[in-house]
Design a protein around this motif. Structure first.
Motif, PDB file in Angstrom:
ATOM      1  N   LEU A 193      27.778  27.404  -7.278  1.00  0.00           N
ATOM      2  CA  LEU A 193      28.947  26.958  -6.522  1.00  0.00           C
ATOM      3  C   LEU A 193      30.208  27.016  -7.380  1.00  0.00           C
ATOM      4  CD1 LEU A 193      30.440  25.641  -4.152  1.00  0.00           C
ATOM      5  CD2 LEU A 193      29.531  23.435  -4.929  1.00  0.00           C
ATOM      6  N   CYS A 194      30.121  26.488  -8.586  1.00  0.00           N
ATOM      7  CA  CYS A 194      31.288  26.490  -9.484  1.00  0.00           C
ATOM      8  C   CYS A 194      31.743  27.913  -9.796  1.00  0.00           C
ATOM      9  CB  CYS A 194      30.967  25.756 -10.784  1.00  0.00           C
ATOM     10  SG  CYS A 194      30.797  23.979 -10.567  1.00  0.00           S
ATOM     11  N   ILE A 221      18.774  22.001  -8.369  1.00  0.00           N
ATOM     12  CA  ILE A 221      20.030  21.444  -7.853  1.00  0.00           C
ATOM     13  C   ILE A 221      21.174  21.756  -8.817  1.00  0.00           C
ATOM     14  CG2 ILE A 221      21.263  19.290  -7.328  1.00  0.00           C
ATOM     15  CD1 ILE A 221      18.520  18.256  -6.213  1.00  0.00           C
ATOM     16  N   GLN A 243      20.985  20.518  -0.687  1.00  0.00           N
ATOM     17  CA  GLN A 243      20.109  19.987  -1.740  1.00  0.00           C
ATOM     18  C   GLN A 243      20.068  18.454  -1.735  1.00  0.00           C
ATOM     19  OE1 GLN A 243      18.171  22.203  -3.005  1.00  0.00           O
ATOM     20  NE2 GLN A 243      19.411  23.813  -2.113  1.00  0.00           N
ATOM     21  N   ASN A 287      24.923  25.300   0.758  1.00  0.00           N
ATOM     22  CA  ASN A 287      23.596  25.176   0.184  1.00  0.00           C
ATOM     23  C   ASN A 287      23.519  24.012  -0.797  1.00  0.00           C
ATOM     24  OD1 ASN A 287      21.340  26.118  -1.986  1.00  0.00           O
ATOM     25  ND2 ASN A 287      20.857  26.695   0.129  1.00  0.00           N
ATOM     26  N   PHE A 288      24.581  23.801  -1.554  1.00  0.00           N
ATOM     27  CA  PHE A 288      24.598  22.651  -2.464  1.00  0.00           C
ATOM     28  C   PHE A 288      24.462  21.356  -1.665  1.00  0.00           C
ATOM     29  CE2 PHE A 288      26.727  19.532  -5.263  1.00  0.00           C
ATOM     30  CZ  PHE A 288      25.902  19.662  -6.378  1.00  0.00           C
ATOM     31  N   SER A 289      25.159  21.261  -0.550  1.00  0.00           N
ATOM     32  CA  SER A 289      25.021  20.079   0.314  1.00  0.00           C
ATOM     33  C   SER A 289      23.594  19.939   0.826  1.00  0.00           C
ATOM     34  CB  SER A 289      25.991  20.164   1.492  1.00  0.00           C
ATOM     35  OG  SER A 289      27.309  20.068   1.051  1.00  0.00           O
ATOM     36  N   ALA A 324      27.634  28.892  -0.797  1.00  0.00           N
ATOM     37  CA  ALA A 324      27.138  28.128  -1.949  1.00  0.00           C
ATOM     38  C   ALA A 324      27.392  26.641  -1.761  1.00  0.00           C
ATOM     39  CB  ALA A 324      27.783  28.634  -3.237  1.00  0.00           C
ATOM     40  N   SER A 325      28.552  26.302  -1.207  1.00  0.00           N
ATOM     41  CA  SER A 325      28.872  24.900  -0.955  1.00  0.00           C
ATOM     42  C   SER A 325      27.928  24.294   0.074  1.00  0.00           C
ATOM     43  CB  SER A 325      30.322  24.782  -0.478  1.00  0.00           C
ATOM     44  OG  SER A 325      30.639  23.442  -0.211  1.00  0.00           O
ATOM     45  N   THR A 327      17.556  28.825  -0.826  1.00  0.00           N
ATOM     46  CA  THR A 327      18.846  29.049  -1.483  1.00  0.00           C
ATOM     47  C   THR A 327      19.139  30.536  -1.613  1.00  0.00           C
ATOM     48  OG1 THR A 327      18.786  26.985  -2.744  1.00  0.00           O
ATOM     49  CG2 THR A 327      20.154  28.752  -3.639  1.00  0.00           C
ATOM     50  N   VAL A 378      22.112  25.468  -8.442  1.00  0.00           N
ATOM     51  CA  VAL A 378      22.942  25.691  -7.255  1.00  0.00           C
ATOM     52  C   VAL A 378      24.364  25.185  -7.512  1.00  0.00           C
ATOM     53  CG1 VAL A 378      23.254  25.135  -4.805  1.00  0.00           C
ATOM     54  CG2 VAL A 378      20.974  25.679  -5.686  1.00  0.00           C
ATOM     55  N   GLY A 379      24.503  24.083  -8.212  1.00  0.00           N
ATOM     56  CA  GLY A 379      25.828  23.573  -8.558  1.00  0.00           C
ATOM     57  C   GLY A 379      26.606  24.548  -9.428  1.00  0.00           C
TER      58      GLY A 379
END
Length: 136
Positions: free
Chosen positions: A23-24, A16, A62, A58-60, A55-56, A101, A19-20
């Motif tokens: 995203l950043c 997680i 998680q 996919n982060f959601s 990416a956003s 992911t 992935v964050g």
């Protein structure tokens, strides 16, 4: 031994964070390249370029199925459903999330992504059954 289930839980938490970071980095790249300005995304993220939006999303993701995973890990430890089968299912779930992911933020092939998601969901269903058997 409960540690068999702690390790995949720690791996999922690590993923997680990975992935964050992805995203950043993708959002920072969108700003740096000039593809988007802060005022364009202060209310809605729709203006981000596709890689950042993937990416956003996919982060959601998680915080959807993995929530069930973490609950099952805690329940399994509580009721001593910590067999090697449960550990294998937990690792299968983590692997499915990593592959999901990589597909989601990469080629984003929906049929393949859906199949991998299904594998993870089935692993969770089997873990749930393992916990249920342990309490009956």
């Amino acid at each position: 031994m409960a540690l068999k289930l702690v390790y995949p839980a720690l791996a999922m938490i690590f993923w997680i964070f990975v992935v964050g970071v992805i995203l950043c980095v993708r959002r920072k790249n969108a700003f740096t390249s000039g593809e988007v300005r802060p005022d364009e995304v202060s209310v809605s993220t729709e203006r981000y370029p596709v890689p950042a939006r993937l990416a956003s999303a996919n982060f959601s993701n998680q915080f959807e199925l993995p929530v069930v995973f973490f609950a099952l890990i805690m329940l399994a430890i509580q009721v001593a459903a910590t067999s090697y089968v449960m550990a294998a299912l937990a690792w299968l779930f983590v692997a499915s999330r990593v592959v999901h992911t990589l597909i989601h933020i990469g080629p984003n092939q929906l049929p393949l992504r859906g199949a991998v998601y299904g594998v993870g969901a089935i692993a969770l269903l089997c873990m749930w059954a393992g916990v249920l058997v342990a309490v009956l």
